[in-house]
Design a protein around this motif. Structure first.
Motif, PDB file in Angstrom:
ATOM      1  N   ARG A 128       0.841  -1.205   0.000  1.00 53.47           N
ATOM      2  CA  ARG A 128       0.000   0.000   0.000  1.00 53.47           C
ATOM      3  C   ARG A 128       0.867   1.243   0.000  1.00 53.47           C
ATOM      4  O   ARG A 128       1.881   1.309   0.688  1.00 53.47           O
ATOM      5  CB  ARG A 128      -0.924   0.016   1.223  1.00 53.47           C
ATOM      6  N   ASP A 133      -5.216   6.044  -0.677  1.00 47.02           N
ATOM      7  CA  ASP A 133      -4.468   4.789  -0.656  1.00 47.02           C
ATOM      8  C   ASP A 133      -4.639   4.031  -1.969  1.00 47.02           C
ATOM      9  O   ASP A 133      -5.763   3.811  -2.443  1.00 47.02           O
ATOM     10  CB  ASP A 133      -4.932   3.903   0.500  1.00 47.02           C
ATOM     11  N   ILE A 134      -3.501   3.592  -2.537  1.00 45.58           N
ATOM     12  CA  ILE A 134      -3.496   2.789  -3.754  1.00 45.58           C
ATOM     13  C   ILE A 134      -2.487   1.668  -3.547  1.00 45.58           C
ATOM     14  O   ILE A 134      -1.502   1.828  -2.817  1.00 45.58           O
ATOM     15  CB  ILE A 134      -3.131   3.632  -4.993  1.00 45.58           C
ATOM     16  N   TRP A 135      -2.706   0.531  -4.213  1.00 52.56           N
ATOM     17  CA  TRP A 135      -1.898  -0.651  -3.960  1.00 52.56           C
ATOM     18  C   TRP A 135      -1.139  -1.104  -5.214  1.00 52.56           C
ATOM     19  O   TRP A 135      -1.592  -0.902  -6.342  1.00 52.56           O
ATOM     20  CB  TRP A 135      -2.787  -1.803  -3.484  1.00 52.56           C
ATOM     21  N   THR A 147      -7.784  -0.158  -5.625  1.00 51.36           N
ATOM     22  CA  THR A 147      -8.463   0.704  -4.652  1.00 51.36           C
ATOM     23  C   THR A 147      -9.963   0.462  -4.717  1.00 51.36           C
ATOM     24  O   THR A 147     -10.650   0.425  -3.693  1.00 51.36           O
ATOM     25  CB  THR A 147      -8.134   2.174  -4.921  1.00 51.36           C
ATOM     26  N   ARG A 189     -10.760  -2.715  -2.989  1.00 47.68           N
ATOM     27  CA  ARG A 189     -10.732  -2.523  -1.528  1.00 47.68           C
ATOM     28  C   ARG A 189     -12.019  -1.831  -1.072  1.00 47.68           C
ATOM     29  O   ARG A 189     -12.529  -2.105   0.032  1.00 47.68           O
ATOM     30  CB  ARG A 189      -9.513  -1.706  -1.141  1.00 47.68           C
ATOM     31  N   TYR A 218     -12.771   5.305  -1.092  1.00 42.63           N
ATOM     32  CA  TYR A 218     -12.082   4.568  -2.143  1.00 42.63           C
ATOM     33  C   TYR A 218     -12.580   4.996  -3.523  1.00 42.63           C
ATOM     34  O   TYR A 218     -11.801   5.090  -4.481  1.00 42.63           O
ATOM     35  CB  TYR A 218     -12.285   3.068  -1.953  1.00 42.63           C
ATOM     36  N   THR A 267     -10.960   8.257  -4.297  1.00 39.55           N
ATOM     37  CA  THR A 267      -9.551   8.078  -4.636  1.00 39.55           C
ATOM     38  C   THR A 267      -9.412   7.649  -6.091  1.00 39.55           C
ATOM     39  O   THR A 267      -8.559   8.162  -6.826  1.00 39.55           O
ATOM     40  CB  THR A 267      -8.899   7.029  -3.721  1.00 39.55           C
TER      41      THR A 267
END
Length: 693
Positions: free
Chosen positions: A570, A577-579, A609, A612, A626, A629
């Motif tokens: 992450r 937040d981005i993965w 994201t 999630r 999310y 984002t």
């Protein structure tokens, strides 16, 4: 006397002809390439008659697709500006760029490019003719300061999915080109005052001529030898001139010329109004933007239109993954055919189809399922990794989740008829006998036992059992449920390590080669990622177990694994937040930011994201953050990228990979609808009822 008259006629003719008549020298020119995969906008008519798509980036047109969404035909089309004495500007380099939707309810994009030296401004508005394969560019050229300027158009065709092999000529006041059964014709409502066809990187290249001489001194009337063709024309302009450029396509030069001419004769006002009406009608036919999109409604509408734009108009139901070639500017285009993302993956098609169901366009989702059945489905029930629109395999591997998703989609669409069951039963048999291990998981780089693939397989078998029951096939239904239950009971034994070093508790691996997650076997990471203990490589694929109804959101193994992935993959960006796909990923630009050409560093994926956010909703929490984002990662044209930068001043903004990724747009749309509905609309209720209670 006759000899004197003949000599006089020849002398007059020689002065009336350009100094450098046909044929153009320099064939075949330098090697060709495509353009960046980072598109800031795209468009196509909402009709099926106009089989043409355009994409925008760097302030210009960069790629046009015709007659199918898997056939790029243009590298770029832009303007050049000169004062005739001291400078010649290339539009994409010498201007600052702004892009926006000129009409918020249609894919009518507008680019405003202002010269960095302050001399001029170019405003371009784009539509495709709903009745023809023509791109119309309404252009306003303004001189802002200084004296008069000259305007030229520079067209770089790459017809038939190849940068080499094009020939061209001046005919009927147009620049015409062809390669095999694809041809183009470039025309202007004002006409052209000078025209030339030549070969890229040589003395006959219009870009070279304008850069060196500040004028189009070499007017070659044809370029007859196949090569990397470049065509250039001068447009008569004053200090404030508005005109329409038309680029028409056809199977021959005559057809392309007729197409461009007919679109110009129809007029910008009529064509643009028809184009916009088509999109307005479509948006009115689907559900209104949900309440979750308050403040980002435009992004939602753009995503809905972008998904629809990715459907082909010959092979109905075939939605390509992206109208782009990731890092295309580093990809050689000399020979046919570019792989790119203009192909159909069953997995990506499933993501788009479920988004179409969510917005109320079940007809599109049904077309997608029919395409899978009629074009991609193999006799043994499997599906290829991906294909061209006609079903020709591109990459050639097998991924078990892609065999599973069509079954789930059939159930979601309520396709309980005998004909549909006859299509999905071979796939259910294939999954139940060839699974649970997969030759490749969803990241297409490794084989073994994957939590995300297992989720799709189990859900597919439960859905298949329900469809088998509806078709009086109790034996098959019982068998599919038996296998699904058995695999669900073993998911953790196969993929949940209790000896991994990333935490003091257990967690899901990205993938395990043999179903023993504690043996510490080596996992080779593709794209230069190195070799690692498979227990030290994680992704968020296990969340599919929740989204597809196989496990509860509060399962301790799920929540423990979330702690690990948040610690390892992450990144908190200004957008949120981005993965990463997984740690040690090598699929992305190089360390110094150069385009990916086989080895690189994986960047952040906004689609994760969204996944999630769907998990957060499954827990009863709010997932709106999310969604926002994801919206924040979109560029000015509303296009959500495949990857965004993970560091530096551009963190959270799109890379040169694929923008848009239609899967990401679909994830955004589906999450938005789910948030307003209060549950994940994709989760098959028959699976959730069996396993989640």
């Amino acid at each position: 006397m006759r000899r004197c008259l003949l000599l006089a006629v020849l002398l007059i003719a020689s002065f009336a002809t350009p100094a450098y008549a046909a044929p153009a020298p320099g064939a075949p020119g330098i090697a060709s390439a495509w353009t960046s995969g980072a598109k800031e906008g795209l468009g196509t008519s909402a009709t099926t008659t106009s089989k043409l798509w355009y994409t925008l980036g760097q302030g210009i047109v960069n790629e046009i697709y015709y007659p199918q969404a898997d056939t790029p035909d243009v590298q770029d089309l832009q303007y050049m500006v000169s004062d005739g004495t001291s400078f010649t500007d290339e539009e994409k380099v010498a201007t600052t760029h702004q892009v926006s939707l000129a009409d918020p309810d249609s894919l009518t994009y507008q680019q405003v490019n202002t010269a960095k030296n302050g001399r001029y401004r170019i405003t371009k508005t784009y539509v495709t003719d709903p009745a023809r394969a023509t791109l119309l560019i309404r252009t306003r050229f303004q001189v802002l300061t200084g004296g008069a300027l000259k305007l030229f158009t520079l067209y770089n065709p790459s017809l038939g999915n190849s940068g080499m092999g094009d020939t061209g000529a001046t005919a009927n006041g147009q620049l015409q080109a062809s390669d095999g059964n694809v041809a183009s014709a470039l025309a202007s409502s004002t006409g052209f005052t000078a025209l030339s066809s030549g070969y890229s990187g040589t003395s006959s290249d219009g870009w070279q001529d304008l850069t060196q001489h500040r004028a189009l001194t070499n007017q070659y009337t044809s370029a007859d030898a196949p090569g990397n063709l470049v065509q250039t024309a001068q447009i008569p302009v004053g200090t404030d001139t508005t005109f329409t450029l038309a680029l028409g396509f056809g199977t021959s030069r005559a057809e392309a010329s007729s197409t461009a001419t007919a679109s110009l004769n129809s007029g910008w006002s009529a064509v643009s109004a028809s184009y916009q009406t088509g999109w307005h009608t479509y948006l009115n036919s689907v559900a209104a933007p949900p309440s979750s999109t308050t403040g980002i409604t435009q992004q939602y509408k753009t995503a809905v239109m972008t998904i629809k734009a990715h459907e082909d108009k010959t092979y109905r139901g075939a939605f390509v993954a992206s109208l782009s070639i990731p890092w295309g500017d580093a990809q050689n285009a000399d020979s046919c055919c570019a792989a790119g993302y203009h192909a159909v993956w069953a997995r990506d098609l499933y993501q788009m189809a479920t988004a179409e169901i969510a917005v109320g366009d079940s007809a599109a989702a049904n077309r997608a399922l029919d395409y899978l059945f009629n074009v991609q489905l193999r006799p043994d029930g499997s599906y290829p990794q991906n294909t061209r629109l006609d079903g020709t395999p591109v990459f050639g591997s097998l991924q078990m989740d892609e065999v599973s998703f069509p079954i789930i989609l059939a159930w979601q669409l309520g396709r309980r008829d005998a004909a549909t069951y006859a299509k999905i039963k071979p796939s259910a048999e294939f999954v139940s006998h060839r699974g649970p291990s997969t030759p490749q998981e969803r990241w297409e780089e490794a084989g073994g036992f994957s939590p995300s693939t297992l989720a799709a397989e189990i859900a597919a078998l439960v859905c298949a059992a329900d469809l088998a029951t509806a078709n009086n096939d109790p034996g098959a239904a019982s068998y599919y449920l038996q296998v699904a239950d058995s695999w669900r009971a073993q998911v953790d034994n196969w993929t949940y390590t209790t000896t991994g070093s990333l935490a003091s508790h257990g967690y899901y691996e990205r993938i395990d080669d043999n179903g023993n997650p504690n043996d510490g076997h080596t996992l080779g990471i593709a794209n230069g990622g190195g070799n690692w203990d498979e227990r030290t490589v994680v992704d968020m694929g296990f969340l599919d177990l929740v989204r597809l109804g196989v496990k509860r959101a509060d399962d301790p193994h799920i929540t423990d694994s979330l702690k690990v992935v948040d610690a390892k993959i992450r990144v908190t960006t200004p957008a949120g937040d981005i993965w990463y796909r997984y740690n040690h990923d090598g699929y992305g630009e190089t360390a110094d930011g150069r385009p990916y050409t086989g080895v690189g560093i994986g960047r952040l994926w906004p689609v994760l994201t969204g996944e999630r956010g769907e998990y957060a909703l499954a827990t009863g929490a709010l997932g709106t953050g999310y969604l926002r984002t994801m919206a924040a990662t979109a560029n000015a044209g509303g296009q959500i990228p495949e990857q965004v930068w993970d560091r530096g001043t551009t963190i959270g903004t799109g890379t040169g990979s694929a923008t848009p990724l239609a899967w990401a747009q679909a994830q955004f749309v589906r999450l938005a609808v789910s948030l307003s509905t209060g549950k994940n609309v994709e989760t098959p209720s028959v699976v959730a009822k069996r396993y989640q209670g």
